[in-house]
Write an enzyme that holds these catalytic residues in place. Structure first.
Site, mmCIF file in Angstrom:
data_model
loop_
_atom_site.group_PDB
_atom_site.id
_atom_site.type_symbol
_atom_site.label_atom_id
_atom_site.label_comp_id
_atom_site.label_asym_id
_atom_site.label_seq_id
_atom_site.Cartn_x
_atom_site.Cartn_y
_atom_site.Cartn_z
ATOM 1 N N HIS A 60 0.837 -1.215 0.000
ATOM 2 C CA HIS A 60 0.000 0.000 0.000
ATOM 3 C C HIS A 60 0.866 1.258 0.000
ATOM 4 C CE1 HIS A 60 -3.985 -1.821 0.507
ATOM 5 N NE2 HIS A 60 -3.363 -2.750 1.206
ATOM 6 N N ASP A 78 -0.653 -4.791 6.040
ATOM 7 C CA ASP A 78 -1.602 -5.720 5.418
ATOM 8 C C ASP A 78 -1.313 -5.910 3.934
ATOM 9 O OD1 ASP A 78 -2.283 -2.990 5.131
ATOM 10 O OD2 ASP A 78 -4.236 -3.564 4.351
ATOM 11 N N GLU A 79 -1.782 -7.006 3.415
ATOM 12 C CA GLU A 79 -1.881 -7.254 1.973
ATOM 13 C C GLU A 79 -0.603 -6.949 1.192
ATOM 14 O OE1 GLU A 79 -6.537 -6.484 1.041
ATOM 15 O OE2 GLU A 79 -5.327 -4.683 1.247
ATOM 16 N N VAL A 80 0.499 -7.571 1.590
ATOM 17 C CA VAL A 80 1.746 -7.373 0.834
ATOM 18 C C VAL A 80 1.744 -8.334 -0.357
ATOM 19 C CG1 VAL A 80 4.260 -7.372 0.941
ATOM 20 C CG2 VAL A 80 2.917 -6.733 2.956
#
Lengths: 537, 537
Positions: free
Chosen positions: B261, B321-323
């Site tokens: 992100h 989060d969400e790598v």
């Protein structure tokens, strides 16, 4: 990551390519050249038919044009290209507006066509021609959308537009009964409608839940039927809405839905049907309007005579949807009446009887009417000028459109445009893809489809959220109803509707929500342009 | 029809019964008597510890109390009972506020308890006691909600409240990266939070799409990462948000989400990972933050040292989060690093490596942190003070709560409170029913659940629609987090949340949508009270 870069690239291209010369809804024919003209504060509208409506529109659009300037091409920001100086080949100092017949009334058959020419050569000239005032208003809206506001000033490309609506009925329905809508938000919505070339405001003004309409004939209706004495529309309020709409080329068609959806009429004695409990005594509750009393029709005639006086449109909306038969079934007087008339157990025949009497009154007092599809589904014989509003999704609305047009009746579609239904993500694409002529039928049948209507029912909508929830989702409907049937490409519409949201809605002070994922507007809502000129600029 | 009559009856009863003395969120202990006191314009707040925060709160609540009499019991309107004259047994002229320790800072462990007594006998006395300023602010909010504004004046019932929050972390997350949120709407949202006793503003201030935060250490971040030079939060803006929040007992926890992100950090050279195409050359795109360079951690340390200076809270949110591993996988330098460190193909070990370095920096500079659950799911060893934010719905958030608390870490729940997801109808009931301690675990585990957070991600939200979309849906979360675990009855909450919307949100000028079907507020949004005094009153 890759997709982000691509979207940024599209955004970047779009900054150069989509901004100037984008008109929503898409005109029928439009061409532009590379030649750019500058518009300075000297700019004026001119006409040799200076009516009140036209002069007011000139003032309005002058304000809207000079709302900026927008710092569209500023240096430094990530997604903006380096700023190019805009080179104008001359100054445009006026738009001349010619109207053939300024006296033509605003009706279902008004002519809204116009042509707009902005020439750069041999010298700057701009000309707007329309047959009627209503077309000139559409042309002024298009003209205002062509103007590119930048830090270098205001510019317009050499442009030629020939434009007319695909459908003559392009409606928006608001519901002011489930929740009251303040006058202010109704007027704001009319502004938004005019920026989208909608031409009918269908005002679902009363329903079971409340009766905010102040009737002069039956003042008790709002006195006892409104939520409070302040949740009403006074005669002045209604008059203001009608005039404000007319100034923008918008007809106001008011709906008084009967015989169902009428609980809020309860203050008129003996007008609603008394319901009975199983042991044969009235239970104190009331059902639909009582169809068996002569007094019912006297009241309706008196009431609609007032409506005819107060609303200039030829049409009124009579509702007629979702009549619940259980109260009628419980009532012994109704049962006797059914027997006497040989209706048996067929309460739809009683509904037919009521509707027949109601439309006979309309013929008597000279009002045409729109009705929800239920009325013709129940086989009521209606006037040939009647407009049938198709709203159900099951059974198929396409079958209903075929059926109604086979009966040789005019119809408008709403089934796919109930914008009160919301969900996460891009639902406007579904509205955009729906076409009112997409059904099996002859060309003659297709021609009887006179348009459609975006509806937003009020159960979860009031003045807090109407504007942002409805716009720009309703803009998808506006393009379907105005533009050529061939304008169907959702991918092409996407950056255009975003641009329309930023420049014609948000920039003009109207709340319109983001509908396509992450994005920004040069001027965000509630940021006054001048406040944007921070120290870093 | 029947159901309508019943709802009208409930509304009518509620006019008498729900309006006065309703406090949202429900206090832990509250009792009232029938004795009513009048509050006149002479009314004053008094204290012997007149701090700035308290004095400002007094001014604010004085305005909120006297917002203009509501014509609650007017005659004539359909759903209103006949107006009863309100009989007061005396006048209440002051509320005395006592605070034991005004110097206590606003932290995760602040004391927000208070007790409030309004006695009518033997003479009118009102007393608010709190251990800390933060509890006094909660008590002032409750006091303001107790006051009944009528055409006869302002009244308050004899009342006794003993109150404290069930959870010490009651957060709201806004996302100002997918769409920019104007300062004005952020402040409005803080107002709404204080009316609902929320105490943490989690500011998801940057993300892939934009970097509006102006860093003094790395000014290029916003210069190149914001949508435009105007879509930024200057140091003054940020400071204003922090102070405005603190004045309302709200901590500001800012989030800088890494290593994913983070596209909008691209202006710092060699900070993001260069991605490679299949033939082994850089393809011009960039992935997550580059975890293998020492310079990365120098930059992060410099940056977070600035954050520590500018945000007073002990905690910062580190995201995590969400790598997405695909870019790391494509990069030969990363591949070599993986081999050298014996990570094999396990990119989650590389993520672990990054997070380990990042939290070590936090320890070094003295910042505690919140992280999204992904970080502990990837087995990163974190500080014992860490707060883990549970956000996923699959696998089960209950299992995740059990897992995280078994690791002896504090946790907050958001999985059931992603309010950006919208749908037609009453979704607040679902938010209301969700309980952060509803999972299988020991009492010790339950105690590690320190609260929850209502999140509204910004893909479809900006300044046009944030307020009305979020409120009063977020109020459902506020009651779950503040009130006793036993307060779970949705039917009882329904008229109360409607009342809260009308009186604490709309009446105070905040857009909050209708969430329970048809209804009305005595003062609708955008109708100034004085404008309501039409001729018919």
């Amino acid at each position: 990551m890759a997709s982000i870069q691509i979207i940024i690239l599209i955004t970047l291209l779009c900054q150069r390519w989509c901004d100037a010369g984008s008109v929503w809804p898409m005109p029928q024919i439009m061409s532009t050249s590379e030649s750019m003209l500058k518009i300075t504060q000297e700019f004026q509208f001119e006409t040799d038919v200076p009516t009140d409506i036209l002069n007011q529109a000139f003032q309005r659009y002058r304000k809207l044009i000079f709302l900026g300037p927008l710092p569209r091409h500023e240096p430094g920001a990530a997604v903006n290209p380096n700023r190019d100086a805009i080179k104008a080949v001359g100054n445009l100092t006026k738009l001349f507006v010619q109207i053939d017949d300024v006296s033509a009334n605003l009706t279902l058959n008004s002519d809204e066509s116009y042509s707009l020419s902005i020439h750069a050569h041999p010298q700057p000239v701009a000309f707007l021609h329309a047959k009627q005032t209503w077309g000139a208003l559409r042309g002024l809206e298009s003209f205002s959308q062509l103007i590119d506001a930048t830090y270098d000033g205001f510019f317009i490309q050499e442009t030629k537009i020939v434009d007319y609506p695909r459908f003559k009925y392009r409606g928006v329905m608001l519901d002011s009964a489930r929740h009251y809508l303040t006058l202010d938000v109704i007027l704001q919505n009319l502004d938004a409608m005019s920026y989208n070339k909608f031409n009918v405001f269908h005002w679902h003004i009363v329903d079971d839940q409340s009766f905010p309409f102040v009737s002069l004939t039956y003042p008790q209706l709002s006195q006892h039927g409104s939520y409070t004495p302040r949740h009403v529309y006074t005669p002045d309020d209604v008059q203001m809405v009608i005039e404000y709409a007319r100034d923008r080329g918008i007809r106001v068609i008011v709906e008084f839905d009967t015989p169902g959806h009428s609980s809020s009429w309860r203050s008129i004695p003996n007008f609603l049907t008394p319901c009975y409990s199983k042991n044969g005594v009235p239970n104190g509750q009331f059902g639909p309007i009582n169809p068996i009393l002569n007094s019912t029709y006297t009241i309706l005639e008196d009431f609609f005579r007032e409506i005819k006086k107060r609303f200039p449109d030829q049409y009124v909306h009579l509702g007629g949807d979702e009549v619940n038969f259980s109260c009628w079934q419980s009532n012994p007087d109704i049962q006797n009446f059914m027997t006497q008339h040989g209706f048996g157990d067929h309460y739809e025949l009683l509904e037919q009887y009521y509707e027949h009497n109601l439309v006979t009154i309309m013929e008597k007092i000279g009002l045409r009417y729109i009705i929800w599809q239920d009325v013709v589904d129940n086989n009521v014989k209606v006037d040939p000028n009647t407009v049938v509003q198709v709203w159900k999704t099951s059974p198929s609305y396409k079958a209903e459109l075929a059926k109604v047009t086979k009966m040789n009746l005019q119809t408008i579609l709403s089934s796919c445009w109930y914008l009160n239904y919301i969900g996460y993500g891009r639902d406007w694409e579904r509205f955009y893809r729906c076409d009112p002529q997409d059904f099996k039928g002859t060309q003659q049948q297709k021609n009887l489809v006179i348009g459609g209507e975006a509806c937003i029912w009020g159960e979860y909508v009031d003045s807090t959220n109407l504007m942002e929830r409805f716009w720009p989702r309703a803009s998808a409907v506006s393009e379907r109803l105005w533009s050529s049937a061939k304008v169907t490409n959702v991918d092409a519409a996407l950056p255009r509707i975003d641009h329309h949201r930023c420049y014609q809605l948000i920039r003009r002070g109207l709340r319109a929500q983001p509908i396509n994922g992450y994005s920004f507007c040069q001027a965000e809502y509630n940021v006054v342009m001048n406040h944007l000129d921070r120290d870093e600029l």
